[in-house]
Design a protein around this motif. Sequence first.
Motif, mmCIF file in Angstrom:
data_model
loop_
_atom_site.group_PDB
_atom_site.id
_atom_site.type_symbol
_atom_site.label_atom_id
_atom_site.label_comp_id
_atom_site.label_asym_id
_atom_site.label_seq_id
_atom_site.Cartn_x
_atom_site.Cartn_y
_atom_site.Cartn_z
ATOM 1 N N GLU A 160 43.681 22.702 43.938
ATOM 2 C CA GLU A 160 43.356 21.413 44.560
ATOM 3 C C GLU A 160 41.963 20.922 44.179
ATOM 4 O O GLU A 160 41.556 19.839 44.583
ATOM 5 N N GLY A 161 41.211 21.728 43.418
ATOM 6 C CA GLY A 161 39.907 21.285 42.934
ATOM 7 C C GLY A 161 38.711 21.913 43.621
ATOM 8 O O GLY A 161 37.581 21.490 43.388
ATOM 9 N N HIS A 162 38.935 22.916 44.450
ATOM 10 C CA HIS A 162 37.851 23.530 45.220
ATOM 11 C C HIS A 162 37.474 24.905 44.661
ATOM 12 O O HIS A 162 38.350 25.766 44.519
ATOM 13 N N THR A 163 36.211 25.112 44.392
ATOM 14 C CA THR A 163 35.723 26.428 43.981
ATOM 15 C C THR A 163 35.889 27.396 45.141
ATOM 16 O O THR A 163 35.649 27.039 46.292
ATOM 17 N N GLN A 164 36.308 28.613 44.830
ATOM 18 C CA GLN A 164 36.555 29.621 45.851
ATOM 19 C C GLN A 164 35.761 30.889 45.555
ATOM 20 O O GLN A 164 35.572 31.255 44.397
ATOM 21 N N SER A 165 35.326 31.556 46.617
ATOM 22 C CA SER A 165 34.590 32.811 46.508
ATOM 23 C C SER A 165 35.101 33.743 47.600
ATOM 24 O O SER A 165 35.117 33.361 48.777
ATOM 25 N N PHE A 166 35.536 34.950 47.221
ATOM 26 C CA PHE A 166 36.139 35.854 48.193
ATOM 27 C C PHE A 166 36.199 37.281 47.645
ATOM 28 O O PHE A 166 36.074 37.497 46.446
ATOM 29 N N ASP A 167 36.398 38.230 48.539
ATOM 30 C CA ASP A 167 36.587 39.623 48.171
ATOM 31 C C ASP A 167 38.066 39.961 48.261
ATOM 32 O O ASP A 167 38.789 39.429 49.113
ATOM 33 N N CYS A 168 38.516 40.845 47.380
ATOM 34 C CA CYS A 168 39.901 41.304 47.418
ATOM 35 C C CYS A 168 40.010 42.628 46.672
ATOM 36 O O CYS A 168 39.045 43.110 46.102
ATOM 37 N N LYS A 169 41.217 43.160 46.704
ATOM 38 C CA LYS A 169 41.502 44.400 45.985
ATOM 39 C C LYS A 169 42.515 44.094 44.882
ATOM 40 O O LYS A 169 43.479 43.362 45.111
ATOM 41 N N ILE A 170 42.263 44.655 43.711
ATOM 42 C CA ILE A 170 43.242 44.562 42.637
ATOM 43 C C ILE A 170 43.733 45.970 42.313
ATOM 44 O O ILE A 170 43.096 46.963 42.664
ATOM 45 N N ILE A 171 44.860 46.028 41.665
ATOM 46 C CA ILE A 171 45.431 47.292 41.219
ATOM 47 C C ILE A 171 45.443 47.250 39.693
ATOM 48 O O ILE A 171 46.065 46.372 39.101
ATOM 49 N N ASN A 172 44.729 48.211 39.068
ATOM 50 C CA ASN A 172 44.693 48.191 37.611
ATOM 51 C C ASN A 172 45.978 48.788 37.032
ATOM 52 O O ASN A 172 46.862 49.233 37.772
ATOM 53 N N LYS A 173 46.080 48.793 35.731
ATOM 54 C CA LYS A 173 47.293 49.242 35.042
ATOM 55 C C LYS A 173 47.657 50.679 35.412
ATOM 56 O O LYS A 173 48.834 51.032 35.467
ATOM 57 N N ASN A 174 46.650 51.499 35.690
ATOM 58 C CA ASN A 174 46.894 52.896 36.041
ATOM 59 C C ASN A 174 47.165 53.095 37.527
ATOM 60 O O ASN A 174 47.293 54.227 37.992
ATOM 61 N N GLY A 175 47.201 52.006 38.306
ATOM 62 C CA GLY A 175 47.508 52.096 39.724
ATOM 63 C C GLY A 175 46.303 52.313 40.623
ATOM 64 O O GLY A 175 46.452 52.473 41.829
ATOM 65 N N LYS A 176 45.108 52.266 40.050
ATOM 66 C CA LYS A 176 43.890 52.458 40.845
ATOM 67 C C LYS A 176 43.532 51.164 41.571
ATOM 68 O O LYS A 176 43.535 50.082 40.980
ATOM 69 N N CYS A 177 43.198 51.281 42.846
ATOM 70 C CA CYS A 177 42.788 50.135 43.655
ATOM 71 C C CYS A 177 41.283 49.912 43.462
ATOM 72 O O CYS A 177 40.490 50.850 43.581
ATOM 73 N N ILE A 178 40.911 48.674 43.154
ATOM 74 C CA ILE A 178 39.514 48.339 42.877
ATOM 75 C C ILE A 178 39.094 47.168 43.757
ATOM 76 O O ILE A 178 39.765 46.120 43.761
#
Length: 134
Positions: A88-106
Amino acid sequence: MESNINQVRIKKRELLENFIKETKKNINLQSPKSFFVIDITGCLFFLNPACTSLTGYTMEEAKLLSFLKLVSLDDIHKVYNHYLKTVEGHTQSFDCKIINKNGKCIDIHMRNFPIIVDGEFVGVYGIANKLSNL
């Protein structure tokens, strides 16, 4: 009708490719900051080397993925809502967790920016910083 949709997708991908070419001229691709581009369909379109290192996916592998594939299930709703706000045109800033290819949570901090070319939204530019484990 489908032909018109495909024409729009092709045009926006071309605009996005031009954006990336121009961006590459002005940034250090070897930057330790992970940055990426998501196209209008929600697929990863570009990752710098730091981002491929963070995610474990090569550029070729990443281009086959929706960005949501990398997001922890606990954060899918939050990340998708931030994505919609960016669209919608709004810059966003936030924390989250991703899962890498090896399944590690970052744990990461994300900043998302809309990519507007010639007055048209064509994608999302994101910067991901790994949060330190204190």
